[in-house]
Design a protein around this motif. Structure first.
Motif: not given
Length: 258
Positions: A10-12, A17-18, A27-29, A36-38
């Motif tokens: 999902n990140l790639k 956004c999860l 890096k952020y929604c 975004s790096d969850v």
């Protein structure tokens, strides 16, 4: 079951956004602010990310907040209220950490507050002071709404609402709990009545001076009152809170011994 591979995919993809399922770029929604790096939670992740970054990170964690509250407390609290909240420790979390730290140090020190009785000539005053010191954590939390009400009335022209005064009071209360750590630290090296009395004077004067400093710096920054008026109101707020606190607990202690 949580699939770590699906998180990575999902990140790639940089699609959603999860947290809120909005499109993510960077890096952020842009919608909810989540990173975004969850990563899937693990013990290593909790220790490395949540604890080390949330509490011990020097640029925005507990050390940063303590540093700011020790050198520019009024400005730091004003920044939090103005919206600069990312780098400052949340006021409620700060209070909890202060209470727990005070409690742990108190247990490890295992000193006897009855030693304070010997420095007072008045038995009632001694009982009130010992009662307050033995119940510092609960009393501090209980006094916050009272302190907020007093500052709300005295600085009413500042146009701050009661909730904002609660936040100011919470940061002050947390800082005062850290100052109270001077008691167990002091008891490690003092052994006489005179030294106990001196420690009490130093700590209590320091707490009064700190409260006045915070109020004066905070409301001076707002510019609602003149410098002289701000200082007088800061002193009045602090002394009135102190007077009301001791009066309330004097009544409690007297009623408990009746």
């Amino acid at each position: 079951m949580i699939n770590e591979e699906s998180l990575s995919e999902n990140l790639k993809s940089d699609i959603k956004c999860l947290n809120c399922e909005s499109e993510v770029s960077g890096k952020y929604c842009s919608n909810c602010g989540q990173q975004s790096d969850v990563t899937r939670y693990s013990l290593r992740y909790i220790v490395k990310h949540d604890i080390s970054h949330g509490i011990f990170h020097i640029n925005h964690g507990l050390p940063y907040t303590l540093k700011e509250l020790s050198r520019r407390p009024g400005h730091a609290i004003a920044e939090f209220l103005e919206g600069q909240r990312k780098k400052h420790f949340h006021f409620f979390t700060f209070i909890i950490i202060a209470v727990l730290t005070n409690k742990v140090i108190g247990i490890l020190g295992s000193f006897n507050y009855d030693d304070f009785n010997s420095i007072y000539n008045n038995d009632t005053v001694a009982k009130v002071d010992v009662f307050i010191k033995e119940n510092t954590k609960i009393i501090t939390l209980g006094v916050i709404p009272l302190q907020a009400a007093v500052s709300f009335l005295i600085f009413r022209k500042s146009k701050l609402n009661y909730s904002e005064h609660l936040i100011i009071s919470s940061y002050i209360a947390g800082a005062l709990l850290f100052i109270d750590l001077l008691y167990p630290l002091g008891f490690l090296v003092i052994h006489s009545k005179a030294e106990t009395g001196l420690l009490t004077i130093v700590v209590e004067v320091l707490k009064i001076a700190y409260s006045i400093w915070v109020f004066n710096q905070f409301f001076s920054k707002m510019g609602t009152y003149s410098k002289g008026s701000t200082l007088v109101r800061s002193i009045l707020s602090t002394l009135l809170i102190l007077f009301l606190t001791y009066t309330i607990f004097l009544l409690i202690v007297n009623s408990s011994y009746m």
